[in-house]
Design a protein around this motif. Structure first.
Motif, PDB file in Angstrom:
ATOM      1  N   ASP A   1      26.426  -0.120  39.113  1.00  0.00           N
ATOM      2  CA  ASP A   1      25.365   0.795  39.559  1.00  0.00           C
ATOM      3  C   ASP A   1      23.997   0.142  39.412  1.00  0.00           C
ATOM      4  O   ASP A   1      23.846  -0.851  38.711  1.00  0.00           O
ATOM      5  CB  ASP A   1      25.426   2.044  38.685  1.00  0.00           C
ATOM      6  CG  ASP A   1      25.158   1.684  37.241  1.00  0.00           C
ATOM      7  OD1 ASP A   1      23.993   1.785  36.806  1.00  0.00           O
ATOM      8  OD2 ASP A   1      26.110   1.244  36.535  1.00  0.00           O
TER       9      ASP A   1
ATOM     10  N   GLN B   1      24.238  10.625  41.036  1.00  0.00           N
ATOM     11  CA  GLN B   1      25.559  10.064  41.303  1.00  0.00           C
ATOM     12  C   GLN B   1      25.457   8.546  41.435  1.00  0.00           C
ATOM     13  O   GLN B   1      24.560   8.041  42.121  1.00  0.00           O
ATOM     14  CB  GLN B   1      26.106  10.621  42.621  1.00  0.00           C
ATOM     15  CG  GLN B   1      26.503  12.071  42.580  1.00  0.00           C
ATOM     16  CD  GLN B   1      27.250  12.454  43.843  1.00  0.00           C
ATOM     17  OE1 GLN B   1      26.821  12.079  44.955  1.00  0.00           O
ATOM     18  NE2 GLN B   1      28.330  13.188  43.709  1.00  0.00           N
TER      19      GLN B   1
ATOM     20  N   LYS C   1      31.889   5.405  33.283  1.00  0.00           N
ATOM     21  CA  LYS C   1      30.476   5.686  33.596  1.00  0.00           C
ATOM     22  C   LYS C   1      29.603   4.599  32.990  1.00  0.00           C
ATOM     23  O   LYS C   1      28.773   4.848  32.098  1.00  0.00           O
ATOM     24  CB  LYS C   1      30.090   7.056  33.044  1.00  0.00           C
ATOM     25  CG  LYS C   1      30.856   8.191  33.706  1.00  0.00           C
ATOM     26  CD  LYS C   1      30.431   9.545  33.222  1.00  0.00           C
ATOM     27  CE  LYS C   1      31.384  10.598  33.784  1.00  0.00           C
ATOM     28  NZ  LYS C   1      31.193  11.933  33.185  1.00  0.00           N
TER      29      LYS C   1
ATOM     30  N   THR D   1      31.101  10.274  38.725  1.00  0.00           N
ATOM     31  CA  THR D   1      29.862   9.814  39.354  1.00  0.00           C
ATOM     32  C   THR D   1      28.605  10.342  38.670  1.00  0.00           C
ATOM     33  O   THR D   1      27.555   9.721  38.757  1.00  0.00           O
ATOM     34  CB  THR D   1      29.835  10.227  40.838  1.00  0.00           C
ATOM     35  OG1 THR D   1      30.210  11.595  40.923  1.00  0.00           O
ATOM     36  CG2 THR D   1      30.817   9.406  41.644  1.00  0.00           C
TER      37      THR D   1
ATOM     38  N   ARG E   1      28.554  11.635  47.098  1.00  0.00           N
ATOM     39  CA  ARG E   1      29.788  10.982  46.661  1.00  0.00           C
ATOM     40  C   ARG E   1      30.931  11.977  46.428  1.00  0.00           C
ATOM     41  O   ARG E   1      30.817  12.872  45.593  1.00  0.00           O
ATOM     42  CB  ARG E   1      29.562  10.210  45.362  1.00  0.00           C
ATOM     43  CG  ARG E   1      28.646   9.031  45.527  1.00  0.00           C
ATOM     44  CD  ARG E   1      28.436   8.283  44.221  1.00  0.00           C
ATOM     45  NE  ARG E   1      27.607   7.127  44.463  1.00  0.00           N
ATOM     46  CZ  ARG E   1      28.068   5.949  44.880  1.00  0.00           C
ATOM     47  NH1 ARG E   1      29.361   5.789  45.077  1.00  0.00           N
ATOM     48  NH2 ARG E   1      27.244   4.950  45.114  1.00  0.00           N
TER      49      ARG E   1
ATOM     50  N   ASP F   1      28.009   4.647  41.346  1.00  0.00           N
ATOM     51  CA  ASP F   1      29.291   3.980  41.232  1.00  0.00           C
ATOM     52  C   ASP F   1      29.657   3.788  39.759  1.00  0.00           C
ATOM     53  O   ASP F   1      28.783   3.860  38.897  1.00  0.00           O
ATOM     54  CB  ASP F   1      29.213   2.573  41.885  1.00  0.00           C
ATOM     55  CG  ASP F   1      29.807   2.582  43.290  1.00  0.00           C
ATOM     56  OD1 ASP F   1      30.637   3.460  43.568  1.00  0.00           O
ATOM     57  OD2 ASP F   1      29.429   1.715  44.090  1.00  0.00           O
TER      58      ASP F   1
END
Lengths: 345, 345, 345, 345
Positions: B35, B28, B240, A10, A4, B30
């Motif tokens: 996610d 990593q 996050k 991320t 990414r 999204d």
């Protein structure tokens, strides 16, 4: 296996930060930011930014910080200038209006506002015969670096702040990605310069090595009273506030913040240079960790086979505006792999 | 060396949660809750609460969750009933009013609202000739357990929800400390019972084993549209987001949530029993992790030599109302030490 | 043929006011309160209330005035004390919360707040260890006369204002029915006394002889800046502001305001005396134009054959609380007719 | 002796309106718009606009009406499109933001929005990958006529409404000066056409023959519930609501509304023709009562010796943009005098 480069949030956090979280996990402390870790982190921040009298508050995220600071600073009829691509004018779902304030978007090719622009806009307002019927500009919001990667020089910031003071406006600097400026090779603005040239700013943690967290630094005494209560009212205060103190304490130590972010910026510049060498054009010049490059759909698709990049916009000529974003966590080998792939395009 | 019994957010998170955060730290993903960890956690929650069609959203803290849910659910003129000691009526610095809504406080000795009370209040409103000039009640807010430790039985919740439905009111259950009910020996309400008897609730993480985080579970379809955007607008969405998915994923596995909180409740009950045996009176009966006991100033000072307790209020007779709070992290030996000291009073 | 004693806004305006509206109807003036009639009315008000430095603004209605003044005076986290029966706590549909502020209702048998009550409430707040997590009291709102007809003596007002100043609170006096106090035989508070003992008040026009209109008088300099813009933002400024200047100019001349309202109060007192003579009980003692009397349903129905009265509430003993309201427009013969009917009950 | 052509709210009301106010002045009625005059006026409006199922509410002024309608229609995260020169985007001091909503300004040379523009903007929003992070467009606000004098044809309005429906947007028409369109010679849109092609609109009274007052007409059932309570909460409801009913009743009778405003429009067109004949250029073409003409400073000063005109803006070439405004009250002889003076320039 996709790597990414589509954003700088991320991964989790820098190992030094994680280590301290682990280490302190079972300690008992007071809540709401009144613990020793928060006091220590505040001290480190005041030192690093040479602002011994500043108030420092730890919040969780960027949109939250923007709405809380603006809500606390303005009276109901007051409005805030921001560049058209600025975060408060785009990706905050109307957060500033939700707390009652108008965002006054100003055009900007490079994402920055200038002193001249502010003086001009203010004069337009101030000399309007129906001035009383307009939302009253009272704050200038800028991002350093901007949402499209550009950054203010020390001189630009000083001029802007002078313009703000002359017009009776507060200057608020969103530093969600501040580390990527402080560690940028072309940057001429120190941490102390920033603190000396605005009324309030924040040090972004979420995109700069922490799990999450933004440190609001209030320089102007007029903006200090009752900030904690207004932040509580906005839902911006963590019960376990020490999590923010622990993290900022770790990242502010030994210049870790600007070191790791500086590395992130260098990664972006390596990629930029490779793109430049191949003749790519950019949406704007960026000396920081976000590069906005113009690609053909085919080029974008090719790179997307191995990397996640951000497709930002369709351009009129059919090309794409593409964001390539590095961070403190970006791996050298992946940068090399991306550059190799660019060279093969 | 002082040990804290003054709140349930004094430590970090349960080791299993921390381990998963450490383990996934450099992965990593999204952002913004899109996610795999968030999707997995949502699935676990829908299973645990037997609500396959629920929408699940992860926010950061309690005040934030309350204001976001209420803001998303109500039209401008609508108001929310809450018990006088309820969190939205006390310790949120006016957060609900800040998003434009009146809190209608209802008296409550034990912190709970009853079906009869709601029916009565609604009728008062509904039959008032100047009804149009009043803020319109549209939601009932309760906490399970309440802010003063009491909890609703399954029957009480069912009756309350029926009253809400009959009056056209939404029922919103604040579960900031939900684990301490689910794991309480006297509890007769399953996770599925809760989800079947309200329109929206949240599963508290901050006080129940996570570093932070609250999982909003929306049952009523009318409350689902655009929740994510309103949460973004309220500054309640983490970039996050996976940090919340990772944590809830860890705590919802193998009933860890109710297990560790149940242990916390048992600790509180041991202390309660010791106090009862010594003849202490309580502000209200509590079968969960918070005990509100009446002490003389001298008793409070004596215990404070070794323990941090919360002095909540001065009573009219000169005594203190004191909160003793345990959590998933409370140590057996400290409970024993406190009980020994109580026995010596 | 029913005659209305159910409110004090059943007719249009006093003939002298109407005459001046008719007379000036086709004149051309500037808008938004910047015309000669508004300037003249401001001058008359500053003289009548002996406050040469006050800012005077003309708004349209009571709820609007309350929300505009409170919105202009408070920062986001600040709250306003009001008696439980006060207008902002009851019949404004959540207007104060809509502009973001909590109303802190204080119990009051007679509709008034006392200095001691304010000092006590403030101290409770000020000494609370979790003070930062509460909405911050910053204003006291009272009505003179109150919503249930009672009125403050000069001494009570002075004491209350001193308490407010000692606690750092603004005192805001809603004078929607101010004329009925100024012209009341038992009143010992002059217009100048009022202006000397609060931070901001308003002179009610709608219920006191005008078609509509409330004149906000700001004494405290801190509350003056940008009031016009905030009022515009709240939708409270009339384009044809001169309508308010014309009306207030007419009513403030030659003490017309207190004269006509004084007459209204006397009418109410005649009715009160007749009721007292018949042994009726009152909800509270009222020396002004609203009388809240307790009647049996049969008595209420009997009087309702010829008069519109306001049925306010059902009492626990089965009786009714009934409002009988006079005004500047009440006719002598109708008062006599009502009294005759009362005597026959 | 200066005559005013600077706005259309310089006089009071039309004699027929005044007469009815005088006639009914001492009648007693219920308050808050629940009187016979309001019911009668609602009936007349439903007939005139051929919308038998519409809800009709009477408010006081334009900014107030805009904020109340938008506040009642939108959820917190929803935004409203308006032309750059539209009233909500300029002269309302941030009123829409104050009730929490973003105004999305769209460029417009002639003050109008087009169906194509709305479809394009909506698509941009709807296809944006970060759509969830933007304020959500939900309403289109237009003015008929616009703030700069232009007007929509029936076809333009139909197309726009179709676009709104296709995109899931409400169409709200601000008719503050509606009469000047309905009575304009070039207008091809009937009252019924308007009501058939939007979700909500209002009939402006303040600038069209009344002392004050705007009649909100709600066509779309989704926008009807609880409008009165939200208006009360916004401070927009008059206690003596009958004043609005009386006035609208008078003006809606025998097409008085469009007749007197039509006359006003004709006056403006005579002035426009004189200016055109002299070779003056206009900011935009206007078939209604406001003409925006470009003048040299000397020309403006000359005319200002006898007439009040509105100096709107400084143009880049040193000239002025000047508004000349007529109304229902404009006198023939003053129009002639102005034209004579124009001819002498």
């Amino acid at each position: 296996m996709t790597y990414r480069f589509n954003s700088d949030y991320t991964e989790g956090c820098h190992p030094a930060v994680l280590e301290k979280l682990v280490q302190t996990n079972m300690e008992q402390t007071d809540g709401y930011g009144l613990d020793p870790y928060c006091y220590e982190a505040r001290k480190l921040i005041r030192e690093a930014f040479a602002c011994p009298n500043a108030d420092v508050h730890f919040l969780v995220g960027g949109t939250q910080t923007n709405l809380t600071v603006i809500c606390a600073a303005l009276r109901p009829h007051q409005a805030v200038y921001g560049a058209v691509p600025s975060h408060i004018n785009t990706h905050e779902a109307g957060a500033i209006e939700h707390v009652g304030h108008r965002v006054l978007p100003l055009p900007s090719e490079d994402g920055k506002l200038t002193a001249g622009q502010i003086r001009h806009e203010w004069k337009m307002y101030d000399t309007d015969p129906s001035r009383e019927h307009w939302a009253q500009p009272k704050m200038v919001y800028i991002s350093q670096p901007t949402e499209i990667g550009s950054m203010y020089s020390k001189k630009e910031l000083q001029d802007l702040y002078q313009a703000c003071k002359d017009c009776g406006l507060y200057l608020f600097v969103d530093g969600a990605r501040l580390g990527y400026v402080l560690g940028a090779p072309d940057n001429d603005m120190t941490a102390a310069d920033l603190a000396a040239n605005c009324d309030v700013f924040y040090i972004g943690g979420t995109k700069c090595g922490l799990l999450f967290g933004e440190a609001v630094v209030i320089l102007n005494d007029a903006l200090k009273p009752d900030f904690r209560t207004i932040a509580k009212q906005c839902g911006s205060i963590m019960a376990k506030g020490r999590l923010l103190g622990v993290q900022f304490g770790a990242i502010m130590k030994d210049h870790l913040y600007s070191k790791i972010c500086g590395k992130g910026t260098l990664q972006a510049l390596k990629i930029r240079d490779a793109l430049l060498a191949k003749g790519f054009k950019f949406v704007t010049e960026s000396p920081t960790n976000q590069q906005f490059v113009i690609m053909t759909p085919a080029q974008f698709e090719k790179l997307s086979e191995e990397f996640a990049l951000s497709h930002i916009a369709y351009l009129e000529d059919g090309n794409y505006s593409v964001r390539i974003c590095t961070s403190w966590a970006t791996k050298d080998e992946e940068v090399d792999r991306l550059i190799a792939m660019i060279n093969e395009l």
